[in-house]
Design an enzyme around this catalytic site. Structure first.
Site, PDB file in Angstrom:
ATOM      1  N   SER A   1     -10.453   0.152   7.012  1.00  0.00           N
ATOM      2  CA  SER A   1      -9.814   0.241   5.690  1.00  0.00           C
ATOM      3  C   SER A   1      -9.141  -1.035   5.199  1.00  0.00           C
ATOM      4  CB  SER A   1      -8.784   1.373   5.685  1.00  0.00           C
ATOM      5  OG  SER A   1      -9.428   2.610   5.637  1.00  0.00           O
TER       6      SER A   1
ATOM      7  N   SER B   1      -9.876   2.396   2.746  1.00  0.00           N
ATOM      8  CA  SER B   1      -8.921   3.077   1.893  1.00  0.00           C
ATOM      9  C   SER B   1      -7.972   2.139   1.147  1.00  0.00           C
ATOM     10  CB  SER B   1      -8.094   4.049   2.737  1.00  0.00           C
ATOM     11  OG  SER B   1      -7.302   3.357   3.692  1.00  0.00           O
TER      12      SER B   1
ATOM     13  N   LYS C   1       0.842  -1.201   0.000  1.00  0.00           N
ATOM     14  CA  LYS C   1       0.000   0.000   0.000  1.00  0.00           C
ATOM     15  C   LYS C   1       0.877   1.250   0.000  1.00  0.00           C
ATOM     16  CE  LYS C   1      -3.906   2.070   2.541  1.00  0.00           C
ATOM     17  NZ  LYS C   1      -4.858   1.916   3.652  1.00  0.00           N
TER      18      LYS C   1
END
Length: 495
Positions: free
Chosen positions: A182, A158, A78
């Site tokens: 998330s 997210s 990420k």
């Protein structure tokens, strides 16, 4: 779709150790998948040269015979994790061009275990969002489609790029972070497994901060066993993070027996929301029956302060964000606005932040600054902190009464279309976190497990919440649920 890229970590580990495949072959297969999946918008910075070098080193370790479980496993990282010499922008224009001089603790531990980085993954800007629509790179797209429609769906947020990449078999697993859901919400939206560990289990050092008392890194994988393997490599004490727990990391994988006889599973009545789709309600009931059939005892429980969780979260998280994001000023790193003649430092701050921060990030900074301001600190921030303590107490009391894990839905719906929420009140988007934020506020471990499909053929997930520091026990309960649910569906390839 490459057969190699669709392997689980556990299956790839066994093949690598048996010398049936090499880390280089596995990495090349994944790099080819990444190359052909531009339409998903999952990977935003590819690192093929680094991946090949890491795979070569992994092959040497495998040949020597002392390789850890993650050795040679290709991952996506990420964009919130700082990776040395590789762009790490938190999907924000304000960090344009930023290449850290250091490696986050979690990624350095994964690389020390022999994992391979294919590249950086898309996400909501500064991890603020539930649909991956706030990214400066553009949307990440869910590999699943509704029935025969070609509407582009959100992979959740997210950690949307992470979810999309794992579900589409671009990589074997990915790192995610979870501040209010998330990891778990996107995992549920794309039919994969996502674990948010206990707060402090994984170091936050080198992860771009959103809300420091809530943020936690975790694995996003194809199944529960892979979560257990990857968490073992990610977790551990880090003296560089004062909130990192100085506790031994157990062998999580060894705890996956699937035996949950005698375990007590709590079913919280407060999670039955008005207007909840019947399919979610039915899946939740079915999940409870699966656990009961596996030998667990079901118990109705009450978590009375649940209804205050979302408002408390959307005071505390923006408050912490407004403090954390004050460091982006155009002076030290990232984007700096062009100034007009006569502009001073105030204009530089204003212009840089106006250009660099997206609308959702600006909204949350303003909310956070407001609730921390002199006239409103007690009315909002202090009250939210008190509510947080009550939410934690609710969980403490339930666990003290003998409950081992709590079963809830993971999300209030299946994945929605990209842009469908654009015209809605922002609160509608925030409601995506309704089942997940309590876990962050209480610092508990939570896992999303895919458990079925809705009538349009989209994945739905269930959430299990565990006792603090008992991820092994939680993973074992999730393993039993996974085996009973038997979810093996994959998206049809359109990209």
């Amino acid at each position: 779709m490459s057969e190699l890229s669709s392997l689980t970590i556990a299956a790839a580990r066994d093949k690598l150790r048996a010398r049936e495949i090499t880390a280089t072959e596995l990495t090349e297969a994944c790099l080819a998948e990444v190359e052909g999946a531009g339409a998903l918008g999952a990977f935003v910075h590819n690192t093929p040269d680094l991946a090949r070098a890491q795979a070569e080193a992994a092959d040497a370790r495998l040949a020597a015979g002392d390789a850890p479980a993650m050795c040679g496993i290709p991952l996506g990282i990420k964009d919130l994790f700082c990776t040395k010499g590789v762009p790490s922008q938190a999907a924000s224009a304000i960090l344009g061009g930023f290449k850290p001089e250091y490696e986050s603790t979690v990624t350095s531990q994964l690389f020390a275990a022999g994992a391979v980085m294919l590249g950086k993954l898309n996400m909501d800007e500064f991890a603020m969002g539930s649909s991956n629509e706030t990214s400066t790179y553009g949307n990440a797209v869910n590999p699943w489609r509704r029935g025969n429609e070609d509407t582009a769906l959100t992979p959740g947020g997210s950690s949307g790029g992470s979810a999309s990449a794992v579900a589409a078999d671009l990589c074997l697993a990915a790192t995610g972070t979870d501040t209010g859901g998330s990891i778990r919400q996107p995992a549920a939206f794309v039919g994969i497994t996502g674990l948010k560990p206990t707060y402090g289990r994984c170091s936050r050092w080198g992860i771009v901060a959103f809300a420091s008392s809530l943020d936690q890194a975790g694995p996003m994988t194809k199944d529960v066993r892979d979560c257990a393997i990857m968490l073992g490599a990610m977790a551990g004490h880090d003296p560089k993070d004062s909130t990192s727990a100085d506790l031994p990391v157990p062998d999580f994988e060894a705890m996956l027996t699937g035996d949950i006889r005698g375990k007590v599973i709590g079913i919280p009545k407060e999670y039955r929301m008005d207007g909840m789709p019947e399919e979610i309600e039915a899946l939740w009931s079915r999940g409870a029956e699966m656990l009961r059939d596996a030998g667990a005892e079901l118990r109705d429980i009450t978590l009375p302060h649940t209804k205050y969780a979302l408002p408390a979260y959307y005071v505390i998280a923006p408050a912490e964000a407004s403090s954390n994001l004050a460091r982006y000023d155009g002076v030290r790193f990232g984007h700096r606005a062009k100034l007009a003649q006569g502009d001073g430092i105030t204009e530089m701050y204003e212009k840089t932040r106006a250009e660099g921060f997206g609308h959702e990030v600006q909204r949350r900074i303003m909310i956070g600054t407001y609730v921390l301001s002199a006239g409103f600190y007690d009315a909002y921030y202090n009250r939210a902190r008190k509510v947080r303590a009550l939410i934690k107490r609710d969980f403490d009391e339930v666990f003290a009464a003998g409950v081992d894990a709590i079963l809830t839905p993971a999300t209030p719906s299946a994945a929605f279309g990209l842009g469908e929420m654009a015209e809605a009140d922002p609160v509608q988007m925030y409601l995506n976190d309704v089942f997940t934020v309590t876990v962050n506020l209480a610092g508990l471990p939570g896992i999303a497990v895919p458990a079925g499909l809705d009538k349009q053929g989209l994945p739905l997930g269930l959430q299990l919440i565990g006792r603090p520091w008992e991820e092994g026990d939680l993973l074992n309960t999730a393993y039993a649920l996974e085996q009973a649910a038997g979810f093996v569906a994959k998206p049809n390839r359109w990209w």
